[in-house]
Design an enzyme around this catalytic site. Sequence first.
Site, PDB file in Angstrom:
ATOM      1  N   HIS A 169      57.678  13.045  46.389  1.00 36.70           N
ATOM      2  CA  HIS A 169      56.283  13.531  46.474  1.00 36.70           C
ATOM      3  C   HIS A 169      56.104  14.650  45.447  1.00 36.70           C
ATOM      4  O   HIS A 169      56.609  15.752  45.624  1.00 36.70           O
ATOM      5  CB  HIS A 169      55.980  14.071  47.883  1.00 36.70           C
ATOM      6  CG  HIS A 169      54.562  14.532  48.037  1.00 36.70           C
ATOM      7  ND1 HIS A 169      53.728  14.058  49.016  1.00 36.70           N
ATOM      8  CD2 HIS A 169      53.823  15.424  47.332  1.00 36.70           C
ATOM      9  CE1 HIS A 169      52.543  14.637  48.916  1.00 36.70           C
ATOM     10  NE2 HIS A 169      52.572  15.471  47.900  1.00 36.70           N
ATOM     11  N   HIS A 208      53.343  16.444  42.289  1.00 36.71           N
ATOM     12  CA  HIS A 208      52.109  16.533  41.495  1.00 36.71           C
ATOM     13  C   HIS A 208      52.486  16.944  40.074  1.00 36.71           C
ATOM     14  O   HIS A 208      53.029  18.029  39.866  1.00 36.71           O
ATOM     15  CB  HIS A 208      51.161  17.575  42.087  1.00 36.71           C
ATOM     16  CG  HIS A 208      50.757  17.250  43.490  1.00 36.71           C
ATOM     17  ND1 HIS A 208      49.661  16.493  43.794  1.00 36.71           N
ATOM     18  CD2 HIS A 208      51.343  17.543  44.667  1.00 36.71           C
ATOM     19  CE1 HIS A 208      49.576  16.345  45.110  1.00 36.71           C
ATOM     20  NE2 HIS A 208      50.589  16.974  45.670  1.00 36.71           N
ATOM     21  N   LYS A 257      48.359   6.299  48.392  1.00 37.24           N
ATOM     22  CA  LYS A 257      48.260   7.597  49.057  1.00 37.24           C
ATOM     23  C   LYS A 257      46.944   7.716  49.811  1.00 37.24           C
ATOM     24  O   LYS A 257      45.879   7.472  49.249  1.00 37.24           O
ATOM     25  CB  LYS A 257      48.356   8.708  47.991  1.00 37.24           C
ATOM     26  CG  LYS A 257      48.225  10.120  48.524  1.00 37.24           C
ATOM     27  CD  LYS A 257      49.418  10.531  49.352  1.00 37.24           C
ATOM     28  CE  LYS A 257      49.169  11.816  50.112  1.00 37.24           C
ATOM     29  NZ  LYS A 257      49.570  13.019  49.412  1.00 37.24           N
ATOM     30  N   HIS A 303      48.684  12.079  53.775  1.00 42.36           N
ATOM     31  CA  HIS A 303      48.460  13.512  53.974  1.00 42.36           C
ATOM     32  C   HIS A 303      47.933  13.651  55.399  1.00 42.36           C
ATOM     33  O   HIS A 303      46.766  13.359  55.662  1.00 42.36           O
ATOM     34  CB  HIS A 303      47.457  14.067  52.954  1.00 42.36           C
ATOM     35  CG  HIS A 303      47.272  15.547  53.073  1.00 42.36           C
ATOM     36  ND1 HIS A 303      47.715  16.442  52.128  1.00 42.36           N
ATOM     37  CD2 HIS A 303      46.734  16.292  54.072  1.00 42.36           C
ATOM     38  CE1 HIS A 303      47.445  17.671  52.530  1.00 42.36           C
ATOM     39  NE2 HIS A 303      46.841  17.612  53.711  1.00 42.36           N
ATOM     40  N   HIS A 363      55.106  15.653  53.455  1.00 34.38           N
ATOM     41  CA  HIS A 363      55.238  17.115  53.594  1.00 34.38           C
ATOM     42  C   HIS A 363      54.978  17.592  55.027  1.00 34.38           C
ATOM     43  O   HIS A 363      54.043  18.343  55.276  1.00 34.38           O
ATOM     44  CB  HIS A 363      54.355  17.860  52.590  1.00 34.38           C
ATOM     45  CG  HIS A 363      52.952  17.319  52.400  1.00 34.38           C
ATOM     46  ND1 HIS A 363      52.101  17.041  53.434  1.00 34.38           N
ATOM     47  CD2 HIS A 363      52.260  17.011  51.271  1.00 34.38           C
ATOM     48  CE1 HIS A 363      50.956  16.600  52.960  1.00 34.38           C
ATOM     49  NE2 HIS A 363      51.040  16.571  51.648  1.00 34.38           N
ATOM     50  N   ASP A 411      56.571  18.178  46.891  1.00 34.77           N
ATOM     51  CA  ASP A 411      55.155  18.561  46.867  1.00 34.77           C
ATOM     52  C   ASP A 411      54.923  19.713  45.888  1.00 34.77           C
ATOM     53  O   ASP A 411      54.051  20.556  46.113  1.00 34.77           O
ATOM     54  CB  ASP A 411      54.625  18.917  48.261  1.00 34.77           C
ATOM     55  CG  ASP A 411      53.100  18.966  48.285  1.00 34.77           C
ATOM     56  OD1 ASP A 411      52.464  18.413  47.380  1.00 34.77           O
ATOM     57  OD2 ASP A 411      52.555  19.589  49.219  1.00 34.77           O
TER      58      ASP A 411
HETATM   59  C1  NCD Z   1      48.365  19.721  46.480  1.00 28.86           C
HETATM   60  C2  NCD Z   1      47.682  19.830  45.112  1.00 28.86           C
HETATM   61  O1  NCD Z   1      47.450  20.951  44.647  1.00 28.86           O
HETATM   62  O2  NCD Z   1      47.410  18.792  44.496  1.00 28.86           O
HETATM   63  N1  NCD Z   1      48.324  21.002  47.109  1.00 28.86           N
HETATM   64  C3  NCD Z   1      49.143  21.440  48.101  1.00 28.86           C
HETATM   65  O3  NCD Z   1      48.923  22.543  48.606  1.00 28.86           O
HETATM   66  N2  NCD Z   1      50.161  20.719  48.504  1.00 28.86           N
HETATM   67  C4  NCD Z   1      47.711  18.647  47.283  1.00 28.86           C
HETATM   68  C5  NCD Z   1      48.468  18.272  48.518  1.00 28.86           C
HETATM   69  O4  NCD Z   1      49.555  17.692  48.451  1.00 28.86           O
HETATM   70  O5  NCD Z   1      47.972  18.554  49.613  1.00 28.86           O
HETATM   71 ZN    ZN Z   2      51.109  16.887  47.663  1.00 33.11          ZN
END
Ligand code: NCD
Ligand code: ZN
Length: 366
Positions: free
Chosen positions: A14, A16, A106, A143, A181, A254
């Site tokens: 997971h 970003h 997702k 999520h 998460h 995450d």
């Molecule tokens: C994530 C993001 O910034 O894209 N933020 C976070 O706090 N984890 C989005 C997410 O996974 O909820």
């Molecule tokens: Zn995330």
Amino acid sequence: MTSTLSIRTPDDWHLHLRDGEMLQAVVGHTARQFARAIVMPNLKPPITTVEQAKAYRDRITAALRASQGADAAAGFTPLMTAYLTETINPAELELGYGEGVFSAAKLYPAGATTNSDAGVRDLANIQSVLETMERIGMPLLIHGEVTDPAVDIFDREAVFIEQQLIPLLQRHPGLKVVLEHITTADAADFVATGPDNLAATITPHHLHINRNALFQGGLRPDFYCLPIAKRERHRLALRAAATGGSSKFFLGTDSAPHPRGSKESACGCAGIYNAPFAIESYAQVFEEEGVLDRLEAFASVHGPTFYGLPLNTGTIALERSGSNDSIPGLMELENGSTTPTTLVPFHAGEALNWRLNQAQWHTKAA
Ligand code: NCD
Ligand code: ZN
């Protein structure tokens, strides 16, 4: 005391990575530790088609090549995901999954987190999408928070399980689901006692901090993420789940970078940037719990097994940190432009027991 630790190359289930300059600034941190990563699709606009996913995958590889060189790019596989909207075409998912472009889809409840506006308001509106995914074996990554503002933010995960997840699993008993998460004892128990087609990822930060961290000595935006950190008893339950050896729990950082100015602001963004020292952060937890020997299964075996993918064949080596090895308070990262990207890494200013000694690029999974 052991001074080196070698484990099968891990994956991040997971992550970003963003796009553009941010992508170029951050992608090397993940690729030096992980051979593969499940890349979240919450861009603007979101990744909803096979063509968009392929183009994004190419941008990730190009950014890695530009920032770290060809060997790095050759050794890292971004695993792409589709962003479920209420209008996404199930045939598009089936096509992308069949072609090996989409590894999963997702589900963001609309309004739950960063760039989730295009997400799902009512699960009834994606019934045929979920039926298709169940039929073809495509994992659904969730999520798991309700978005009703009347529900206390610290309760939104537990309420989601009761109101949404239990009925969803009853409607789709064959659907592969990863609750992403997880942050509560409720989620850890639910997944541990659930069917084999239900698993969860756990972040490093939810293993290290509880909700007090957000207010330690003042308001601390760098500890703000979603789902938000909970009470200490939940952190302890997550540590027990991650380190207990169950194959239902695996590594998903995450890591969610936001420019420093967007974090430290009157309405700061949710997301913790933990990619630079992620494996070290997990190693610390497993060592503190006295089960360093279980780190490899959590980081490198349970995830690919759940996804039905081969294990990585290489290894990474960690070494005991020296006394001067504390984590930087700020990172100024090259991004291909004239001004670097400034990010505050998780564990800023702290010392961790282990350190990945140098950049090491992987060979692809078989
Ligand atoms: C994530 C993001 O910034 O894209 N933020 C976070 O706090 N984890 C989005 C997410 O996974 O909820
Ligand atoms: Zn995330």
